[in-house]
Scaffold this motif. Structure first.
Motif, mmCIF file in Angstrom:
data_model
loop_
_atom_site.group_PDB
_atom_site.id
_atom_site.type_symbol
_atom_site.label_atom_id
_atom_site.label_comp_id
_atom_site.label_asym_id
_atom_site.label_seq_id
_atom_site.Cartn_x
_atom_site.Cartn_y
_atom_site.Cartn_z
ATOM 1 N N ASP A 227 -5.933 -1.131 -4.830
ATOM 2 C CA ASP A 227 -5.324 -1.740 -3.648
ATOM 3 C C ASP A 227 -6.292 -2.777 -3.075
ATOM 4 O O ASP A 227 -7.313 -2.430 -2.504
ATOM 5 N N GLU A 228 -5.952 -4.025 -3.251
ATOM 6 C CA GLU A 228 -6.778 -5.155 -2.804
ATOM 7 C C GLU A 228 -8.238 -5.024 -3.238
ATOM 8 O O GLU A 228 -9.145 -4.960 -2.399
ATOM 9 N N SER B 207 0.843 -1.211 0.000
ATOM 10 C CA SER B 207 0.000 0.000 0.000
ATOM 11 C C SER B 207 0.874 1.255 0.000
ATOM 12 O O SER B 207 0.535 2.253 -0.639
HETATM 13 MG MG LIG Z 1 -1.962 -2.832 2.180
#
Ligand SMILES: [Mg+2]
Ligand SMILES: Nc1ncnc2c1ncn2[C@@H]1O[C@H](COP(=O)(O)OP(=O)(O)O)[C@@H](O)[C@H]1O
Length: 235
Positions: free
Chosen positions: A160-161, A44
């Motif tokens: 992000d994810e 991240s």
């Molecule tokens: Mg992360």
């Protein structure tokens, strides 16, 4: 082409300097790059550095030769950078349609808004006038966030994810969204095997640094690492 050159990121923690990312040199071309690795390895952080939500301690980020290290988030957006956060903003009275219109202020056509929703596996008629409030599930919010990214468009997409919270949703829908963006620079932080499988390039972060693989090598490395942890033979 997006390039990270000699990127370092460290933070001060109780007078200690903690190095989070050390000397990262990466090139992102058109197509899908997946960034993977265990929790806390800096995935991240890397995404935030690209968008300049945080500024690197050292190193530079270039986009098509332009130094974008210090550009603001608005300037990144103007260059076509689209970041998909974990969840969209929630405001009382704001509907799904409002959010999609905010994401793409140039085009407020209802038919397009409906198309973005159907691309993320949502029935437009059920959702377009829903308020984005606490009554939506995590998975629904996540899909709305993805629909906003599609509505916003752009040249560089950062996720992000994106799989977080959408366990019940067919992964194939998610994969087809990414595949439709293949003529863009798409960077996805993910742990999901199916997402890794559709990557042109996989960056695996660990506590010692990083390696770049194709998706077959990456999945092989991940499986071997898991076997190692379970006490199996590694290598
Ligand atoms: Mg992360
Ligand atoms: N501002 C900060 N201060 C202290 N530690 C931080 C800060 N930002 C990130 N970290 C630490 O850096 C590491 C990497 O974080 P992160 O990029 O969120 O990891 P990942 O996304 O790979 O799980 C974690 O150990 C996290 O606790």
């Amino acid at each position: 082409m997006l390039e990270l050159k000699n990127i370092n990121y460290s933070v001060k923690n109780n007078d200690n300097l903690v190095q989070i990312l050390n000397n990262i040199n990466l090139t992102f071309n058109k197509g899908i790059t997946v960034i993977t690795g265990q929790n806390g390895t800096g995935k991240s952080t890397l995404i935030k550095l690209i968008m300049n939500l945080i500024n690197p301690t050292a190193g530079k980020v270039f986009y098509n030769g332009l130094d974008i290290t210090d550009l603001t988030i608005d300037e990144h957006a103007n260059l076509g950078f689209t970041l998909s956060f974990q969840q969209p903003i929630r405001f009382k009275g704001i509907t799904v349609r409002d959010l999609l219109n905010i994401a793409n202020s140039k085009n407020n056509k209802l038919s397009d808004a409906c198309e973005y929703l159907s691309k993320v596996g949502m029935c437009a008629k059920d959702y377009i006038d829903r308020e984005v409030d606490g009554t939506l599930s995590g998975g629904e919010l996540k899909r709305i966030e993805l629909a906003m990214a599609l509505a916003k468009g752009g040249e560089v997409f950062l996720f992000d994810e994106p799989e977080a919270g959408i366990d019940l949703w067919s992964f194939d829908d998610l994969i087809s969204i990414f595949k439709n963006l293949q003529d863009k620079i798409v960077i996805i932080v993910s742990h999901q095997e199916k997402i890794i499988q559709c990557a042109d390039k996989v960056v695996v972060l660990d506590n010692n640094g990083y390696n770049v693989y194709n998706h077959i090598e990456a999945l092989d490395k991940i499986k071997k690492a898991q076997c190692g942890k379970l006490g199996g033979k590694n290598e």
